[in-house]
Structures are given as C-alpha cells and as structure tokens.
Design a protein around this motif. Sequence first.
Motif, PDB file in Angstrom:
ATOM      1  N   LYS A  89       0.840  -1.191   0.000  1.00  0.00           N
ATOM      2  CA  LYS A  89       0.000   0.000   0.000  1.00  0.00           C
ATOM      3  C   LYS A  89       0.878   1.245   0.000  1.00  0.00           C
ATOM      4  CE  LYS A  89      -3.811  -2.338   0.150  1.00  0.00           C
ATOM      5  NZ  LYS A  89      -4.715  -2.391  -1.028  1.00  0.00           N
ATOM      6  N   MET A  90       0.610   2.144  -0.925  1.00  0.00           N
ATOM      7  CA  MET A  90       1.478   3.295  -1.157  1.00  0.00           C
ATOM      8  C   MET A  90       1.262   4.392  -0.133  1.00  0.00           C
ATOM      9  SD  MET A  90       2.024   5.353  -4.735  1.00  0.00           S
ATOM     10  CE  MET A  90       0.480   6.236  -4.619  1.00  0.00           C
ATOM     11  N   GLY A  91       2.362   4.968   0.323  1.00  0.00           N
ATOM     12  CA  GLY A  91       2.317   6.161   1.147  1.00  0.00           C
ATOM     13  C   GLY A  91       2.738   7.364   0.332  1.00  0.00           C
ATOM     14  N   GLY A  92       3.254   8.381   0.991  1.00  0.00           N
ATOM     15  CA  GLY A  92       3.737   9.564   0.291  1.00  0.00           C
ATOM     16  C   GLY A  92       5.253   9.590   0.262  1.00  0.00           C
ATOM     17  N   ASP A  93       5.815  10.283  -0.712  1.00  0.00           N
ATOM     18  CA  ASP A  93       7.268  10.383  -0.834  1.00  0.00           C
ATOM     19  C   ASP A  93       7.765  11.697  -0.243  1.00  0.00           C
ATOM     20  OD1 ASP A  93       7.117   7.991  -2.118  1.00  0.00           O
ATOM     21  OD2 ASP A  93       7.655   8.736  -4.105  1.00  0.00           O
ATOM     22  N   MET A  94       8.978  11.650   0.332  1.00  0.00           N
ATOM     23  CA  MET A  94       9.619  12.853   0.864  1.00  0.00           C
ATOM     24  C   MET A  94      10.946  13.054   0.149  1.00  0.00           C
ATOM     25  SD  MET A  94       8.792  12.717   4.968  1.00  0.00           S
ATOM     26  CE  MET A  94       9.414  14.391   5.214  1.00  0.00           C
ATOM     27  N   GLY A  95      11.146  14.277  -0.339  1.00  0.00           N
ATOM     28  CA  GLY A  95      12.382  14.603  -1.034  1.00  0.00           C
ATOM     29  C   GLY A  95      13.407  15.207  -0.101  1.00  0.00           C
ATOM     30  N   VAL A  96      14.556  15.542  -0.652  1.00  0.00           N
ATOM     31  CA  VAL A  96      15.670  16.088   0.129  1.00  0.00           C
ATOM     32  C   VAL A  96      15.225  17.319   0.918  1.00  0.00           C
ATOM     33  CG1 VAL A  96      17.947  17.155  -0.043  1.00  0.00           C
ATOM     34  CG2 VAL A  96      17.363  15.212  -1.510  1.00  0.00           C
ATOM     35  N   GLY A  97      15.385  17.263   2.250  1.00  0.00           N
ATOM     36  CA  GLY A  97      15.070  18.401   3.107  1.00  0.00           C
ATOM     37  C   GLY A  97      13.599  18.691   3.311  1.00  0.00           C
ATOM     38  N   HIS A  98      12.715  17.862   2.757  1.00  0.00           N
ATOM     39  CA  HIS A  98      11.278  18.110   2.892  1.00  0.00           C
ATOM     40  C   HIS A  98      10.840  18.059   4.359  1.00  0.00           C
ATOM     41  CE1 HIS A  98       9.184  17.476  -1.250  1.00  0.00           C
ATOM     42  NE2 HIS A  98       9.119  18.731  -0.848  1.00  0.00           N
ATOM     43  N   THR A  99       9.885  18.901   4.711  1.00  0.00           N
ATOM     44  CA  THR A  99       9.250  18.831   6.026  1.00  0.00           C
ATOM     45  C   THR A  99       7.754  18.584   5.847  1.00  0.00           C
ATOM     46  OG1 THR A  99       8.864  21.233   6.112  1.00  0.00           O
ATOM     47  CG2 THR A  99      10.930  20.405   7.063  1.00  0.00           C
ATOM     48  N   VAL A 100       7.175  17.832   6.777  1.00  0.00           N
ATOM     49  CA  VAL A 100       5.742  17.513   6.763  1.00  0.00           C
ATOM     50  C   VAL A 100       5.190  17.745   8.163  1.00  0.00           C
ATOM     51  CG1 VAL A 100       4.009  15.711   6.495  1.00  0.00           C
ATOM     52  CG2 VAL A 100       5.923  15.814   4.907  1.00  0.00           C
ATOM     53  N   THR A 101       4.067  18.439   8.240  1.00  0.00           N
ATOM     54  CA  THR A 101       3.421  18.696   9.530  1.00  0.00           C
ATOM     55  C   THR A 101       1.979  18.224   9.492  1.00  0.00           C
ATOM     56  OG1 THR A 101       4.813  20.582  10.136  1.00  0.00           O
ATOM     57  CG2 THR A 101       2.627  20.502  11.110  1.00  0.00           C
ATOM     58  N   ALA A 102       1.561  17.551  10.560  1.00  0.00           N
ATOM     59  CA  ALA A 102       0.160  17.160  10.732  1.00  0.00           C
ATOM     60  C   ALA A 102      -0.294  17.636  12.105  1.00  0.00           C
ATOM     61  CB  ALA A 102      -0.002  15.650  10.614  1.00  0.00           C
ATOM     62  N   LEU A 103      -1.530  18.114  12.192  1.00  0.00           N
ATOM     63  CA  LEU A 103      -2.098  18.604  13.443  1.00  0.00           C
ATOM     64  C   LEU A 103      -3.319  17.774  13.833  1.00  0.00           C
ATOM     65  CD1 LEU A 103      -1.985  22.473  12.785  1.00  0.00           C
ATOM     66  CD2 LEU A 103      -0.326  21.093  14.051  1.00  0.00           C
ATOM     67  N   TYR A 104      -3.394  17.403  15.092  1.00  0.00           N
ATOM     68  CA  TYR A 104      -4.561  16.718  15.649  1.00  0.00           C
ATOM     69  C   TYR A 104      -5.180  17.603  16.724  1.00  0.00           C
ATOM     70  CZ  TYR A 104      -3.454  12.114  13.604  1.00  0.00           C
ATOM     71  OH  TYR A 104      -3.224  11.058  12.749  1.00  0.00           O
ATOM     72  N   GLU A 105      -6.469  17.856  16.611  1.00  0.00           N
ATOM     73  CA  GLU A 105      -7.196  18.518  17.689  1.00  0.00           C
ATOM     74  C   GLU A 105      -7.777  17.445  18.599  1.00  0.00           C
ATOM     75  OE1 GLU A 105     -10.768  21.792  18.487  1.00  0.00           O
ATOM     76  OE2 GLU A 105     -10.134  21.317  16.432  1.00  0.00           O
ATOM     77  N   ILE A 106      -7.573  17.596  19.905  1.00  0.00           N
ATOM     78  CA  ILE A 106      -7.937  16.555  20.881  1.00  0.00           C
ATOM     79  C   ILE A 106      -8.903  17.125  21.916  1.00  0.00           C
ATOM     80  CG2 ILE A 106      -7.028  15.053  22.700  1.00  0.00           C
ATOM     81  CD1 ILE A 106      -4.374  15.010  21.091  1.00  0.00           C
ATOM     82  N   ILE A 107      -9.970  16.387  22.174  1.00  0.00           N
ATOM     83  CA  ILE A 107     -10.885  16.721  23.267  1.00  0.00           C
ATOM     84  C   ILE A 107     -10.525  15.840  24.460  1.00  0.00           C
ATOM     85  CG2 ILE A 107     -13.290  16.813  24.023  1.00  0.00           C
ATOM     86  CD1 ILE A 107     -14.102  17.116  21.115  1.00  0.00           C
ATOM     87  N   PRO A 108     -10.042  16.429  25.549  1.00  0.00           N
ATOM     88  CA  PRO A 108      -9.625  15.625  26.697  1.00  0.00           C
ATOM     89  C   PRO A 108     -10.790  14.863  27.322  1.00  0.00           C
ATOM     90  CG  PRO A 108      -8.756  17.858  26.828  1.00  0.00           C
ATOM     91  CD  PRO A 108      -9.787  17.858  25.746  1.00  0.00           C
ATOM     92  N   ILE A 109     -10.478  13.809  28.020  1.00  0.00           N
ATOM     93  CA  ILE A 109     -11.481  12.987  28.678  1.00  0.00           C
ATOM     94  C   ILE A 109     -12.216  13.811  29.736  1.00  0.00           C
ATOM     95  CG2 ILE A 109     -10.015  12.111  30.558  1.00  0.00           C
ATOM     96  CD1 ILE A 109     -12.340   9.941  28.388  1.00  0.00           C
ATOM     97  N   GLY A 110     -13.527  13.614  29.851  1.00  0.00           N
ATOM     98  CA  GLY A 110     -14.336  14.275  30.870  1.00  0.00           C
ATOM     99  C   GLY A 110     -14.838  15.646  30.496  1.00  0.00           C
TER     100      GLY A 110
END
Length: 612
Positions: free
Chosen positions: A461-482
Amino acid sequence: MMKKTYLILIALCALAASGMGQEKKRVSGIVRTANQQELSGVSVRLVGTAETSTTDSKGRFEIQAEIGDTLLFSCLGFEPLREAIRTTKMDVNLTPEERVLEEVVVQHTLKAANRSSGIPMGVFSPKLIERARVQEEYAKIDENRFISPLQEALSTFAVDVDGASYSNIRRMINAGQLPPKDAVRVEEMINYFAYEIPKPESNQPVAVVTELGSAPWNTSHQLLRVALRAKDMPKESLPSANLVFLIDVSGSMYGHNRLPLVKSSLKLLVDQLRDQDRVAIVTYSGTASVKLSSIQGDRKMRIKQAIDELEAGGSTAGGAGLELAYRMAKKNFIKNGNNRVILATDGDFNVGASSDEEMEDWIVAQRKSGISLTVLGFGMGNLKDSKMELLANKGHGNYAYIDDISEARKAIVTEFGGSLFTVAKDVKVQVEFNPAYVQAYRLVGYENRLLEANEFNDDTKMGGDMGVGHTVTALYEIIPIGLTSSMIAGVDPLKYQSRPDVVAGEKNNELATVKFRYKDIKSEQSELQETIVMNETRGLDQLSEDFRFSSAVAEYGMLLRDSDFKQGSSFEGVLQRAAAARTHDKEGYRRDFIKLVENTQLMMSSAIGDSE
C-alpha cells in the motif's frame, strides 16, 4: 527537347532573380474587436521569423514583410489569428477566446480600460465570466470529524508534501475572489511552508518531533503537532537525473500565465541541471510527439531553444502524452537514479483516456517502473485541480501550482532537491490515542490521504514520498477525557454491553504513540520508527514558532472553508500568532502569508457588508 528544357531553365532563373531582388514592404493596419473597438498591446509576429510589432493605443501596427507572408496576431483574452498578407494595408478583427482567463475577467473586464489594461470595457459578457469561474474542477472534501479512540484507536494517513492548494487560493484572493471550499486543502496550506525541524541522525532518512499545546481556537481542547523532516543532501551528491518534460501545448494553454509561464519555469529548472543529468521533451495537443530526444543536462542552450519554440494550439491528448513520456523515461532509465516525468499542464485532458478513473488506473499500473511523476499546474479559469492532484498522488510524485515566476522559483530552484529527488518513499504515519486521556480526536486535513489501519504495515500500500530536506506537519485537535463538548455528537448508553474499562496507559501519562513507516529508495521493505507523546500540555509561549505558525495557517484554512470545526477561530488570532513566528523567514513567505490573511479579512468583511 533540349531547346525546351533550356527555355524552362532560363525562366526559372529569371523567377529566382526577381525573388532575390524583392524587398520587404511596410505592412500596416489596425487591430479591432468584433464590435470595432481598437485593441492596444496586440503582438504581431511575422511567422517563421523573429520580426515582431505591437499595436499602439489606437490599435495601429507596422511591420516589415512581403506579400504572401503570414502574420500571427495574439492578445491575452482573444483567440490567436493567422492572416496571410495580400496588401500592404490590412485591418483585422480578433475574437474573445472561449476559455477566458479568470484573472483577465476580474482585472481587465471588471476594472475597465481606464486603468490602461488595453482591453476595452464590455468585451466579455457576464455569462462568459461566470462560465470561466465554474470551469475549474476540485475534488469534494468531507472534513475529518472527531472520533472516539474507543471506536477507532488508530489514525493512519500517507504524508503529503504538496503545497499546490496554498498557491492556488493565493492566486484567487489576489485576483479579488474568495476560493471555493473544496479548493482549500488545509494540510497543503500548512506544508507549503518550511519548518525548523531537527535533522535526522546520519543513518536515518527521516526524523520526527511532536509538540502538545492548547488549541488556539478552543483553549479547552489540545493540539498535537506531528512533524517529519527528511535528510539533506548537497546538490553534487544527488543521484543522476533522467527527466522527461511533458508539456501541454494545447489551445487551453494559450495565455501569458500558461505556456509562456511554463517556458520560463522550465528554463529555471534547466539552469539547475548538471552534466550527469539527462532531459527529453515530449509535447501533446491533438497528438503527442517528441520535441527533443534525451540529451545531457549541460546542453542548456539546446534544451532552452526547444522550449522557446513551443506554441499553443489544438485539442488535448493528455493520455497519449503520458504514455509517450513514460516510454521515453523507460528508454533512458538510469539505474539507482532519479527517473521522473515532469508534467506541465492545466489538467484539461479531452482526447483519449481522460476520465479520472482511467488516468488513475493507468498511473497505478506504472508504479513498478521506478519512474516518478511531478505535476506542475498552470492557468486559471479552466484549472483541473482534482485531476492533477490525483495524478501526482498515484504517480509517486508531488503537485505544485505555479501562478507566477516567483512561485516557479520556489518550487523549482529554492526547493530543487525536495521537489525532484526522493530520499524516503511510501512514508505513512499512524497515531494511537490513549482513551484514558483522549475523549475524541480529529486530524486537521489529509482527507484524501487517509489509510485503513491495516494498510500501515502493508508494504504494497502506497504512502507519500519525501524529497531532500522536505518537512511535513500534521495537526490533531484533541478533546480531553471528561470535557463536555458540542463537537461530539451524543450517543445513547448501550443496552446490551457496557463500556469496557480503560486500563492500559491510565497511569503512565502517555497521551499517544506516534509511529511512521518509510522505505529506502532502493528497497521495497519498510522500516518503522515510533515516539511517545506524554500528556503534558505546554503554554503557547513555551511552544516553538513552528507550532504557532502552523496552527495559524490551519486556523486560516478553517476560516476560508467556513469549517464546522472552526469554533472560536478569528483572523485576529491568526495574524497575532503568525506575526510572532517570523524569525525563520529568509524568503519572506510568512510575511506574504500575513498580507494574504489581511486581504482575505477585508474581502470577507466586505462580502458580509454587501449581504446585509
């Protein structure tokens, strides 16, 4: 018989002598629209020569030519016209092109000729303007929603290093138009910018860092940043490149921000090539053809000459072009090299295999060839964004949208290694959330890059490719328990089964485990790395500039989309955090982002005022 032949030869010589003695004449005339308005700024070229002229403010031109020669009249927003010279005085009329460029419509037609645009008021009808706007195509985005880790403990996606969405929406806003929702891909907006992520250790191609803070648009929620960085390599150490420029020269590429911009952009790339690199050029309009067979990268003048000779016209046989380009790439394949097709187009394939499904099936079948596909998008008013993004995603490559020469410099010169030389392929991320601390989570963006949990360990299964010096950022918003939150839809208590007890991780303070897989460019077997995220939320002043800036871009994206999850998002919050996160802004991209946000805020405020 001999006498007859002799007389014929004398006649031929006489004709040749008369032709040699013929002098070019001054040909003049006026260029008008169909409703007899003079057109200034029209290019008049003597076909087959470098002789050119331009019409003045009254539509008048003069050029040295001979009777029987052909003149080519071209002007942004009008169909090109070829006209044979029958007399030294010739007046012509130009017809508005059907595929009118959106920026011409907005800037020239609506703002009028009194700003010296050279295109008279009223040339384009309102119906034509509206048709130009709706010709662009974007894949539908259904935003990621909040998910309980008790229902889905694992969040899995393929990385995405594309930045096309950001430059595309910037183009629309600078032209005075807010983008459609589906043009706004938040992850591409975030990843348009480079971030100061620590380099990986010498034996690893990719490094990962995480940060946990409060979500700026809802401080009772948490925001988790997961960031990857690929290793750097000096230009001289990059593998030899076998490149095929696949250039769309169909009629839809006519206009200064299409084929002429393609030419300027690719010539910037030619300047980056080394002696060991090779380049071929394939073009397509009604048919596909080889413009330049593969030659060494040091023959820059020959490559640029072939690029300069390109002209737009005809229908769009994109499928045939792709097939020919891949054949050329395979023919000149470099083992352990960078074998890549670079497609420059507006994405409008209308001859041959042109549907998204047909293109996807064909590109998927080429994966094992070892040839990657980079897609450079051009044009406006007819942009087929959905098709170009699909081709890049399925073709083991990347997608950039180029709206001006500055963006070409960023994509091709500044990010030369990252855009064209892969150091880690099939990169996937999987985050497991601890239900002892996490009531619900939401991945911001990446809607079209989501994977099933079992696909993380599946190397087919294919993912994404990263080239020389590439940066990747992902953000998750989280609702804490309670925490009681309106973002979570209520579910009635179960009748036949109770909620399982949460034991694992309750006392170890682990919020999540982040895992990522990647393949070395010479291997088909992935390697695994992982890191633990502790449940320790830090204040905004303790977080990196990159956290603050990436969260500002995400919030801006949610405002543009009028997202169901924007909550307390505001332009003021975006501008404040972005302005305080500009220490590393050598190229000025963050500064330009702030201007873009300010312009968007004014446009949205004006739109609200108009609707009241």
